[in-house]
Scaffold this active site. Structure first.
Site, mmCIF file in Angstrom:
data_model
loop_
_atom_site.group_PDB
_atom_site.id
_atom_site.type_symbol
_atom_site.label_atom_id
_atom_site.label_comp_id
_atom_site.label_asym_id
_atom_site.label_seq_id
_atom_site.Cartn_x
_atom_site.Cartn_y
_atom_site.Cartn_z
ATOM 1 N N LYS A 82 0.841 -1.201 0.000
ATOM 2 C CA LYS A 82 0.000 0.000 0.000
ATOM 3 C C LYS A 82 0.876 1.251 0.000
ATOM 4 C CE LYS A 82 -0.519 0.003 5.033
ATOM 5 N NZ LYS A 82 -1.467 0.026 6.164
ATOM 6 N N TYR B 47 15.137 30.435 8.218
ATOM 7 C CA TYR B 47 13.925 31.082 8.714
ATOM 8 C C TYR B 47 13.959 31.228 10.240
ATOM 9 C CZ TYR B 47 11.507 30.745 4.224
ATOM 10 O OH TYR B 47 11.130 30.903 2.924
#
Length: 339
Positions: free
Chosen positions: A33, A238
């Protein structure tokens, strides 16, 4: 090239399946999956099929398409989400077998695909998917291709929930003729009493815990775009989250949270230049990482964030998450190299 390279070792993947198959007391399928846990479902399934896997598990009906395209009509593909509204055509076209999770799904399947194979998922205590004990009767398993449940605490071998779920599974399936499945990777490692007729390893195939003996399948090399000298007291990235305490050399690397390297690893994870760890300096941004490489004699063209010195689980620990999240989040911008 300004994108990283995700190296996927299919031989290691196959060796992991073989190792878990040897520990399984019965037949062994494979969970592919989430696009083969982020590594490419078609290529992963092909390698596993060549090794002898004949039964695959996906999360939703649409995921079966890549497996069928790669392997053709012969393998059995089970769908954990069962038969959702609107799934009938896809299930029919792809020959996928829904694991029905509720009386409503059972009724839907009988109405729309009465002659199509099905399995059943029962809830033994996880309270996530599956037919509840008060809705269940063994007669529902007549003609079922598989009856399964899922363990909530299999990565904690001593957890009482494992024994509780095993007892519930035995009670709910007593006397049925359909094949049974309870164990994924962690369940395999709990021992033969959890194996029943089929095991279905997932994360262990891809190099993740709780299979501590797994070979590493994924290596991720990231290109260095630029290096710069940062003076003591200067900030990087940042929020000025990193302030240089002394003169440093900072490498800017092409990858970020848009590529699955989540922001939570900011200032905590390391990349590697060969055997040498290089710490992240400042915050992970969308497309870039900044890395302290002051201690290197020479800055290489690439730094590795997954490799022989850092597994998906070790990287996950730095971000206070689990290897599943790291692996399945790896983005589509990487060049993928299979061996």
């Amino acid at each position: 090239m300004a994108t990283g390279t995700l190296h996927i070792d299919l031989n290691a993947l196959v060796e992991n399946w073989r190792a878990l198959d040897r520990q399984s007391a019965t037949a062994t399928g494979a969970v592919v999956k989430a696009d083969g846990y982020g590594l490419g479902a078609g290529r992963v399934a092909r390698a596993l099929a060549d090794a002898g896997v004949r039964t695959f598990f996906v999360a939703v009906a649409e995921e079966a398409a890549a497996i069928r395209a790669s392997l053709g009509p012969d393998p059995v593909i089970y769908v954990f989400s069962g038969h959702m509204e609107g799934d009938a055509q896809a299930l029919s076209d792809l020959g996928a077998v829904p694991l029905l999770n509720s009386p409503e799904q059972v009724a839907r399947h009988r109405t729309h695909l009465p002659d199509h194979p099905f399995g059943l998922q029962i809830d033994t205590g996880m309270n996530r998917l599956g037919i509840e004990a008060y809705d269940w009767s063994p007669e529902m398993s007549q003609d079922a291709a598989l009856v399964m449940s899922h363990l909530a605490c299999a990565d904690e071998p001593g957890h009482q929930g494992n024994q509780d779920q095993l007892r519930a599974f035995l009670d709910m399936t007593a006397g049925i003729l359909a094949p049974r499945s309870l164990a994924a990777t962690g369940g395999i490692l709990l021992g033969p009493e959890y194996h029943f007729d089929m095991t279905r390893p997932g994360i262990g195939l891809y190099g993740g815990l709780p299979f501590s003996g797994a070979k590493q399948v994924a290596r991720l090399d990231l290109p260095v775009v630029q290096t710069r000298r940062v003076k003591a007291g200067e900030a990087v990235g940042y929020g000025h989250a990193f302030i240089a305490e002394s003169d440093r050399v900072i490498a800017t690397v092409s990858a970020g949270y848009a590529d699955g390297l989540i922001r939570a690893m900011s200032g905590k994870a390391s990349l590697f230049a060969g055997d040498t760890p290089c710490p992240l300096a400042g915050r992970v941004s969308m497309d870039l990482l900044t890395v302290d490489v002051t201690h290197l004699d020479e800055v290489p063209e690439h730094l590795s964030i997954l490799g022989p010195h850092q597994s998906v689980d070790q990287l996950a620990n730095a971000a206070s998450t689990i290897g599943y999240e790291i692996l399945t989040s790896l983005g589509q911008r990487y060049k993928r190299s299979y061996s």
